[in-house]
Motif scaffolding. Structure first.
Motif, PDB file in Angstrom:
ATOM      1  N   HIS A   4       5.567  -3.719  -1.615  1.00 28.06           N
ATOM      2  CA  HIS A   4       6.555  -3.465  -2.666  1.00 28.06           C
ATOM      3  C   HIS A   4       8.005  -3.657  -2.207  1.00 28.06           C
ATOM      4  CE1 HIS A   4       6.587  -1.326  -6.832  1.00 28.06           C
ATOM      5  NE2 HIS A   4       7.491  -2.285  -6.786  1.00 28.06           N
ATOM      6  N   TRP A  12       6.243  -2.550 -12.636  1.00 28.53           N
ATOM      7  CA  TRP A  12       7.445  -1.900 -12.136  1.00 28.53           C
ATOM      8  C   TRP A  12       8.621  -2.854 -12.316  1.00 28.53           C
ATOM      9  CZ3 TRP A  12       8.340   2.937  -9.830  1.00 28.53           C
ATOM     10  CH2 TRP A  12       7.213   3.743  -9.719  1.00 28.53           C
ATOM     11  N   GLN A  44      -0.663  -6.056  -4.457  1.00 34.93           N
ATOM     12  CA  GLN A  44       0.504  -6.579  -5.165  1.00 34.93           C
ATOM     13  C   GLN A  44       0.518  -8.089  -4.992  1.00 34.93           C
ATOM     14  OE1 GLN A  44       4.284  -5.686  -3.448  1.00 34.93           O
ATOM     15  NE2 GLN A  44       5.449  -6.349  -5.224  1.00 34.93           N
ATOM     16  N   ILE A  99       1.712  -3.822 -10.012  1.00 34.83           N
ATOM     17  CA  ILE A  99       1.103  -3.131  -8.880  1.00 34.83           C
ATOM     18  C   ILE A  99      -0.287  -2.653  -9.271  1.00 34.83           C
ATOM     19  CG2 ILE A  99       1.253  -1.131  -7.353  1.00 34.83           C
ATOM     20  CD1 ILE A  99       3.342  -3.213  -6.746  1.00 34.83           C
TER      21      ILE A  99
END
Length: 567
Positions: free
Chosen positions: A378, A468, A533, A334
């Motif tokens: 996300h 992440w 992203q 990210i």
């Protein structure tokens, strides 16, 4: 078939869910995941799905007879394991999960099953969750595992002084209060509400949420939710120095940056569950350089490695006697901008950055095409609640116009911090971004730093690339990373409209209706241009061929209960 022994359904929605599955309105993945979250046993859910489709979904018995014994040697970073509640790396939990266990367990197929909790029930409105705990479980010091342990852990997780990210996952159990910080300033703070966690009896715990949440059982297998002993703090608050647990192994040796040795429990109390095949697990730290991991498995110094970097896949594929295990995941990088710091406090600047990028090319250049493109919100196609919102095409002229409107007619200089915490692909990605941003008049300076240094500033840098890990639900990471005021909200994003829509999505049972609400959630985040992203990463793990029963977990959780060595 989907009823409990008393003849009642685990939840009033289960019959409707089953009917939707039979009619084809809900797919198998969503049926299994939702049914088990609502308290249906995994065996009953799989059996029903098999009968409805005419296909057995219960795994077949192993073709080979597993052998007991041996030590599994695994290359992985060995990090401190002081307090499970504050873990920020999966690797920490992979060492401690063999000692401190979880109330639930999410399998590689994202179906959540009982662990220290033998069953659970949810109220119709998903605000009350009742967990029945296993009886006969002994801590390695001889104490009985009971409801006091679970209540104690929730109190620790939701104590702001502990600093656990679990505050975000269980926000429905908290309240916001005003307090004074060390500087004498009045600030708002989250803490557990009085009566939010109830001890019903010695082996029953009930959660009283202020907002509905379907993902509670999955949240309880997030890596910082390992259950420690109810006197953890009294006994020093350091698991590495006082490793009391309910798991099948005990800590025989531990040194940060070197090794962690786990062996079968030798205390007289014994393990409550089925004994794993392995006599022990030996984690060997070869450093963060994935090349050292490759060398270790090639020379037979280890039986498996934590991760194969995408740039070295070709090399590993040519290694004799080595198997590569791959899985599509929600692991991602990210590139987030802090919305309260210049120049990113201007949404036009953030949008100029995002519209300058071609995600497909970034995937090819940054990760060799081994993944799928993402959409700047996300949530991905691996998440059951995902709603597709295609990202716009690259538009340099639009970016220039946005910058001009924001007061940068001649372009802008910005800097991104990169720690390469998960491999060289991070630097490769931002280098490709630099080239794509240039035609828009955006000069990107890349500041590379050691991984440990990046983790010191990941929540404070105005622009950074943060890796992440995978989570089985999109709402889980949204609650952690983008809800207002949360500890892991690294972009400082605070949008009440987003928070409200996310709360509503958390509590919708019908998969198709939840997806509609998630489309709204995703659109809000995407439209605020908080993150760039580019893609979701496929994951690769390597083991020697004699390692049997291994299955890679999308969150990189080590579940070696059925692993055995044939050598």
């Amino acid at each position: 078939m989907l009823k409990k022994p008393d003849g009642k359904h685990a939840h009033s929605y289960v019959p409707e869910l089953a009917d939707k599955f039979v009619k084809g309105e809900v797919d198998r993945r969503e049926f299994l995941r939702t049914a088990t979250l609502l308290g249906v046993s995994a065996s009953a859910a799989y059996a029903f799905a098999g009968r409805a489709t005419g296909q057995s979904l219960i795994p077949e018995a192993a073709a080979e007879t597993p052998k007991k014994g041996g030590i599994l040697r695994f290359a992985m970073e060995v990090q401190e394991i002081t307090d499970p509640a504050t873990y920020d790396w999966t690797q920490k939990s992979n060492v401690s999960r063999w000692m401190v266990e979880y109330l639930t367990r999410t399998k590689p197929d994202n179906v959540t099953v009982p662990y220290l909790a033998e069953s659970w029930e949810a109220s119709d409105d998903l605000k009350t969750w009742t967990f029945k705990l296993r009886k006969g479980v002994k801590w390695s010091n001889g104490d009985d595992f009971n409801a006091d342990d679970v209540v104690y852990n929730f109190k620790r997780w939701l104590d702001p002084k502990i600093g656990s990210s679990n505050l975000s996952l269980f926000s429905g159990l908290t309240e916001t209060v005003e307090t004074t910080n060390d500087a004498g300033e009045t600030v708002k703070q989250q803490r557990m509400r009085e009566g939010a966690v109830e001890k019903v009896d010695s082996h029953t715990v009930r959660l009283h949420l202020s907002t509905p949440n379907l993902s509670i059982p999955e949240n309880l297998y997030n890596y910082p939710t390992g259950i420690v002993h109810r006197k953890f703090d009294e006994m020093g608050g350091d698991l590495s120095k006082n490793p009391i647990g309910t798991g099948p192994y005990e800590l025989a040796a531990f040194s940060v940056g070197e090794e962690a040795k786990l062996v079968r429990r030798t205390d007289p109390h014994g393990y409550w569950g089925d004994e794993p095949y392995l006599d022990g697990i030996h984690y060997i730290d070869t450093g963060s350089d994935r090349s050292a991991m490759m060398a270790a498995i090639a020379s037979d110094q280890v039986d498996g490695i934590f991760e194969v970097d995408v740039t070295q896949l070709d090399v590993v594929e040519r290694m004799p006697g080595v198997t590569i295990h791959s899985v599509n995941t929600a692991r991602t990088g990210i590139c987030r901008m802090q919305v309260d710091k210049k120049p990113f406090d201007d949404p036009r600047v953030r949008e100029a950055v995002t519209v300058s990028l071609d995600h497909q090319k970034l995937l090819e250049l940054g990760y060799r095409g081994r993944g799928v493109t993402a959409e700047n919100h996300h949530v991905g196609p691996m998440h059951p609640e995902y709603a597709e919102i295609p990202w716009r095409k690259q538009d340099h002229e639009k970016a220039k116009q946005l910058l001009k409107e924001a007061g940068y007619p001649d372009g802008i200089d910005i800097q991104i911090d990169v720690g390469q915490t998960q491999g060289p692909w991070e630097l490769a990605t931002v280098q490709a971004m630099k080239e794509q941003l240039a035609p828009s008049g955006i000069n990107l300076k890349i500041n590379t730093m050691p991984a440990a240094q990046y983790w010191e500033i990941w929540t404070t840098t105005p622009f950074g690339l943060t890796s992440w890990t995978h989570r089985p639900l999109g709402v889980m990471v949204l609650n952690l990373a983008y809800r207002s005021g949360q500890a892991w909200n690294e972009s400082n994003y605070a949008n009440p409209e987003f928070d409200k829509a996310l709360d509503e999505a958390n509590g919708i049972l019908d998969p198709n209706e939840r997806r509609k609400k998630m489309e709204e959630v995703e659109a809000i985040l995407q439209g605020d241009h908080v993150i760039s992203q580019p893609f979701w990463r496929s994951q690769y793990v390597a083991t020697r061929d004699y390692v049997k029963g291994f299955a890679t977990h999308p969150t990189q959780y080590h579940q070696f209960q059925n692993v055995w060595l044939d050598k």
